[in-house]
Design a protein around this motif. Structure first.
Motif, mmCIF file in Angstrom:
data_model
loop_
_atom_site.group_PDB
_atom_site.id
_atom_site.type_symbol
_atom_site.label_atom_id
_atom_site.label_comp_id
_atom_site.label_asym_id
_atom_site.label_seq_id
_atom_site.Cartn_x
_atom_site.Cartn_y
_atom_site.Cartn_z
ATOM 1 N N GLU A 71 10.426 1.055 1.476
ATOM 2 C CA GLU A 71 9.093 0.446 1.490
ATOM 3 C C GLU A 71 8.575 0.310 0.062
ATOM 4 N N ASN A 75 3.112 -2.476 0.252
ATOM 5 C CA ASN A 75 3.125 -2.444 1.722
ATOM 6 C C ASN A 75 2.520 -1.151 2.260
ATOM 7 N N LYS A 78 -1.266 -1.179 1.707
ATOM 8 C CA LYS A 78 -1.918 -2.074 2.667
ATOM 9 C C LYS A 78 -1.971 -1.428 4.048
ATOM 10 N N TRP A 79 -0.862 -0.833 4.467
ATOM 11 C CA TRP A 79 -0.797 -0.165 5.765
ATOM 12 C C TRP A 79 -1.783 1.006 5.825
ATOM 13 N N GLN A 82 -5.450 -0.316 6.007
ATOM 14 C CA GLN A 82 -5.798 -0.838 7.328
ATOM 15 C C GLN A 82 -5.965 0.277 8.352
ATOM 16 N N ASN A 83 -5.063 1.228 8.366
ATOM 17 C CA ASN A 83 -5.128 2.297 9.353
ATOM 18 C C ASN A 83 -6.283 3.256 9.102
#
Length: 120
Positions: A71, A75, A78-79, A82-83
């Motif tokens: 990863e 990424n 961003k993950w 968002q979470n």
């Protein structure tokens, strides 16, 4: 839990059963207030964590690569952003539901009784 207390409080039973149901409602009221405080803390923590996602990724990148191979930093940031925002929103909605529970139990017990038992 509040529904059980409300059912025994509003069915017209006299005397000690009403007193015990009011005590149960006061305990329920206190537990809901404690949950609201915890959810407020969790909400703020999630939103702060979402804003600091890139800094956290930069700081702990060596340890993160051991767990999440392949990863990129972008990424994962961003993950994580968002979470964390989604978690904060869930905590916020849960807090609103707890506010409704507190209000309903205060209405059921009566505002004077609630103030007398919780403030003093």
């Amino acid at each position: 839990a509040g529904g059980c207390c409300a059912a025994s409080n509003d069915d017209g039973t006299p005397g000690k059963w009403r007193k015990h149901s009011n005590r149960a409602l006061v305990i329920y009221f206190g537990c809901c207030m404690f949950c609201i405080a915890g959810l407020l803390y969790a909400t703020m923590l999630c939103f702060v964590w979402a804003d600091k996602a890139e800094d956290i990724i930069d700081t702990y990148w060596d340890q993160i690569t051991l767990v999440m191979e392949g990863e990129t930093q972008e990424n994962i940031a961003k993950w994580m952003h968002q979470n964390a925002k989604a978690g904060g929103a869930v905590c916020l909605v849960s807090m609103i539901v707890c506010f409704a529970c507190v209000h309903c139990s205060a209405v059921l017990m009566g505002y004077k009784y609630t103030a007398r038992k919780t403030v003093c």
